[in-house]
Design a protein around this motif. Structure first.
Motif, mmCIF file in Angstrom:
data_model
loop_
_atom_site.group_PDB
_atom_site.id
_atom_site.type_symbol
_atom_site.label_atom_id
_atom_site.label_comp_id
_atom_site.label_asym_id
_atom_site.label_seq_id
_atom_site.Cartn_x
_atom_site.Cartn_y
_atom_site.Cartn_z
ATOM 1 N N PRO A 284 -15.895 24.768 56.862
ATOM 2 C CA PRO A 284 -16.449 23.358 56.137
ATOM 3 C C PRO A 284 -17.882 23.438 56.244
ATOM 4 O O PRO A 284 -18.549 22.578 55.452
ATOM 5 N N GLN A 285 -18.555 24.521 56.882
ATOM 6 C CA GLN A 285 -20.217 24.239 56.855
ATOM 7 C C GLN A 285 -20.717 24.588 55.658
ATOM 8 O O GLN A 285 -21.835 23.913 55.583
ATOM 9 N N ASN A 286 -20.101 25.441 54.564
ATOM 10 C CA ASN A 286 -20.933 25.536 53.358
ATOM 11 C C ASN A 286 -20.517 24.295 52.579
ATOM 12 O O ASN A 286 -19.717 24.370 51.771
ATOM 13 N N LEU A 287 -21.524 23.490 52.438
ATOM 14 C CA LEU A 287 -21.394 22.114 51.947
ATOM 15 C C LEU A 287 -21.139 22.505 50.398
ATOM 16 O O LEU A 287 -22.010 23.424 49.993
ATOM 17 N N HIS A 288 -20.453 21.550 49.667
ATOM 18 C CA HIS A 288 -20.203 21.846 48.218
ATOM 19 C C HIS A 288 -21.395 21.885 47.311
ATOM 20 O O HIS A 288 -21.507 22.848 46.553
ATOM 21 N N PRO A 289 -22.616 21.198 47.535
ATOM 22 C CA PRO A 289 -23.623 21.173 46.677
ATOM 23 C C PRO A 289 -24.474 22.378 47.006
ATOM 24 O O PRO A 289 -25.002 22.958 46.205
ATOM 25 N N ILE A 290 -24.338 22.948 48.089
ATOM 26 C CA ILE A 290 -25.242 24.191 48.705
ATOM 27 C C ILE A 290 -24.456 25.197 47.964
ATOM 28 O O ILE A 290 -24.970 26.192 47.315
ATOM 29 N N ALA A 291 -23.115 25.391 47.997
ATOM 30 C CA ALA A 291 -22.343 26.231 47.521
ATOM 31 C C ALA A 291 -22.574 26.523 46.069
ATOM 32 O O ALA A 291 -22.687 27.685 45.387
ATOM 33 N N GLY A 292 -22.526 25.353 45.038
ATOM 34 C CA GLY A 292 -22.805 25.126 43.926
ATOM 35 C C GLY A 292 -24.217 25.678 43.490
ATOM 36 O O GLY A 292 -24.384 26.420 42.404
ATOM 37 N N LEU A 293 -25.131 25.170 44.281
ATOM 38 C CA LEU A 293 -26.565 25.590 43.859
ATOM 39 C C LEU A 293 -26.688 27.084 44.011
ATOM 40 O O LEU A 293 -27.506 28.000 43.388
ATOM 41 N N GLU A 294 -26.190 27.669 45.158
ATOM 42 C CA GLU A 294 -26.166 29.277 45.388
ATOM 43 C C GLU A 294 -25.649 30.030 44.009
ATOM 44 O O GLU A 294 -25.926 31.023 43.694
ATOM 45 N N ARG A 295 -24.458 29.589 43.805
ATOM 46 C CA ARG A 295 -23.817 30.020 42.477
ATOM 47 C C ARG A 295 -24.800 30.133 41.410
ATOM 48 O O ARG A 295 -24.977 31.219 40.645
ATOM 49 N N GLU A 296 -25.475 29.018 40.967
ATOM 50 C CA GLU A 296 -26.118 28.866 39.895
ATOM 51 C C GLU A 296 -27.404 29.846 40.005
ATOM 52 O O GLU A 296 -27.880 30.471 39.148
ATOM 53 N N LEU A 297 -27.976 29.956 41.286
ATOM 54 C CA LEU A 297 -29.187 30.477 41.449
ATOM 55 C C LEU A 297 -28.897 32.198 41.290
ATOM 56 O O LEU A 297 -29.820 32.908 40.781
ATOM 57 N N ARG A 298 -27.759 32.682 41.836
ATOM 58 C CA ARG A 298 -27.409 33.799 41.603
ATOM 59 C C ARG A 298 -27.227 34.326 40.337
ATOM 60 O O ARG A 298 -27.511 35.450 39.683
ATOM 61 N N ARG A 299 -26.834 33.659 39.498
ATOM 62 C CA ARG A 299 -26.649 33.583 38.197
ATOM 63 C C ARG A 299 -27.765 33.976 37.222
ATOM 64 O O ARG A 299 -28.025 34.643 36.582
ATOM 65 N N ARG A 300 -28.636 32.992 37.878
ATOM 66 C CA ARG A 300 -30.174 33.099 37.376
ATOM 67 C C ARG A 300 -30.938 34.322 37.758
ATOM 68 O O ARG A 300 -31.950 34.652 37.132
ATOM 69 N N LEU A 301 -30.558 34.916 38.599
ATOM 70 C CA LEU A 301 -31.196 36.189 39.112
ATOM 71 C C LEU A 301 -30.820 37.282 38.112
ATOM 72 O O LEU A 301 -31.536 38.282 37.958
ATOM 73 N N GLY A 302 -29.974 37.076 37.226
ATOM 74 C CA GLY A 302 -29.357 38.191 36.261
ATOM 75 C C GLY A 302 -28.706 39.289 36.812
ATOM 76 O O GLY A 302 -28.245 39.347 38.107
ATOM 77 N N ASP A 303 -28.047 40.096 36.035
ATOM 78 C CA ASP A 303 -27.060 41.149 36.621
ATOM 79 C C ASP A 303 -27.715 42.029 37.417
ATOM 80 O O ASP A 303 -28.878 42.803 36.832
#
Length: 318
Positions: A284-303
Motif C-alpha cells: 500500500p506504500q505507493n499512494l494513489h496520487p503518487i502512482a498517477g503522477l508517475e504515470r503521467e510524468l513518464r508519458r510526458r517523457l515521450g517514447d
C-alpha cells in the motif's frame, strides 16, 4: 515453517532492504517527543487535511553515449530525460504542474548541447564525486526540478495547498527523503522503502507493532541541520512486521510542538490514499496520487525508443 509473501512486487526490489537493516551512521535522538522508556504507538486525533499536494519526479536514461573532446579522449556519459510534477488532491485529483528536462551528463569532459528532432539535450554539470557521479548528478537534477515545481505551485493561487475554506495551509508531501527540499514550507518527506535502521531494538518494536493509522513518537536524525522523523502504518494486510510501514520526515526548523502536530495531521491524512495490491504492485506504500503522477510524468517523457533513434540520427549527422 512459517513464511509470508510480500505484497510489494519483486520487480521493484524489497520494501525493506535486507533481512536485517544496516544501522544508520547518523546521530539519532529518540527522546524528542517521549522518553525512550515510554515509547508507544500514537493514534492521532487530528483532523485529516482537506487538501494535499503530492510532489514527485521520474527519470530515464535514453542512451549511453561516448563524448570525445578536442584532445581525442573519449568519456562515457548518458543522455537522460527527467520530469517533475505536482498532483493536487482536495476531493478530486488533478495535475497542477509538470515540467520535463533533457540533458547530457558526462564526468570528466566538456559537453555541448545535442539537438534532435524530438528535443534538445542540454549540458548538465557532473561534479567529480566518489561512486557513480553521473547517476548522482542525474538524481540531483531531478530533485532540483521537483523543488522548483513545488515552489512555483505553492506561490500560484491555483495550486497552493489550502483547505477547502481557505483558512489553513494544506500538506505538501514530497516522495522520498526531504534532502535539499527541506526549505519548502511545511514539506513532508515520504519514504516508502527502508535501507537503514534508525531506531534501537526497543523502539523498533514499537514501529513494527503499529496498527493502521498509528504512528511512532518523533525522533530526530542528524546533529546540525537535523530533521524530525516518524513511522506510520498504512491500511492493508500486515503479512510481516514492516508491511505497510512508511517513514516520514519534517524540517528541523519546526518546533517540537509544530512537528508533533504535523506528524499527527500527516498520519490522519495519508491512509486514505493507500493503494491496494490488485491495482498497484507497490501497495500500500505507493499512494494513489503518487502512482498517477508517475504515470503521467513518464508519458510526458515521450517514447524511449523514439528518443534513442533521434539520438542515433543526431550522432550520425554530427
Amino acid at each position: 515453517m512459517r513464511f509470508a509473501v510480500e505484497t510489494w512486487a519483486p520487480d521493484y526490489g524489497p520494501s525493506v532492504d535486507g533481512a536485517t537493516l544496516a544501522e544508520s551512521d547518523a546521530e539519532v535522538d529518540v527522546s524528542v517527543e517521549r522518553d525512550p522508556g515510554r515509547w508507544s504507538a500514537i493514534a492521532p486525533v487530528a483532523a485529516p487535511a482537506g487538501c494535499v499536494l503530492f510532489v514527485d519526479g521520474v527519470q530515464r536514461i535514453d542512451a549511453w553515449v561516448w563524448i570525445t573532446g578536442d584532445d581525442g579522449v573519449a568519456h562515457q556519459g548518458v543522455c537522460a530525460s527527467w520530469a517533475a510534477g505536482v498532483m493536487r488532491c482536495d476531493g478530486r485529483a488533478r495535475l497542477v504542474a509538470a515540467e520535463v528536462r533533457r540533458g547530457v551528463l558526462c564526468a570528466g569532459a566538456s559537453v555541448d548541447a545535442i539537438a534532435t528532432r524530438h528535443g534538445d539535450y542540454r549540458p548538465c554539470p557532473v561534479p567529480g564525486t566518489a561512486g557513480d557521479p553521473v547517476s548522482q548528478a542525474l538524481g540531483r537534477a531531478r530533485g532540483d526540478l521537483e523543488g522548483r515545481v513545488a515552489v512555483a505551485t505553492r506561490s500560484h493561487p491555483g495550486g497552493a495547498a489550502t483547505e477547502v475554506d481557505g483558512s489553513a495551509p494544506g500538506l505538501l508531501v514530497v516522495d522520498g527523503p526531504l534532502g535539499d527540499r527541506r526549505h519548502l514550507p511545511g514539506a513532508v518527506g515520504y519514504v516508502k522503502t527502508h535501507h537503514v535502521a534508525y531506531l534501537p531494538a526497543v523502539q523498533e518494536r514499537v514501529a513494527t507493532g503499529l496498527r493502521a493509522g498509528e504512528r511512532t513518537p518523533l525522533f530526530a536524525i542528524g546533529d546540525r541541520r537535523f530533521r524530525y522523523s516518524w513511522y506510520l502504518r498504512l491500511p492493508g494486510a500486515a503479512t510481516h512486521p514492516w508491511s505497510g510501514v512508511v517513514r516520514c520526515e519534517a524540517s528541523g526548523d519546526l518546533s517540537r510542538a509544530e512537528a508533533a502536530a504535523l506528524a499527527d495531521r500527516v498520519t490522519a491524512t495519508l491512509p486514505r490514499f493507500a493503494s491496494q495490491p490488485h491495482n498497484d504492485p507497490r501497495a500500500p506504500q505507493n499512494l494513489h496520487p503518487i502512482a498517477g503522477l508517475e504515470r503521467e510524468l513518464r508519458r510526458r517523457l515521450g517514447d524511449a525508443a523514439l528518443m534513442e533513434r533521434a539520438l542515433r540520427r543526431a550522432a550520425a549527422a554530427a
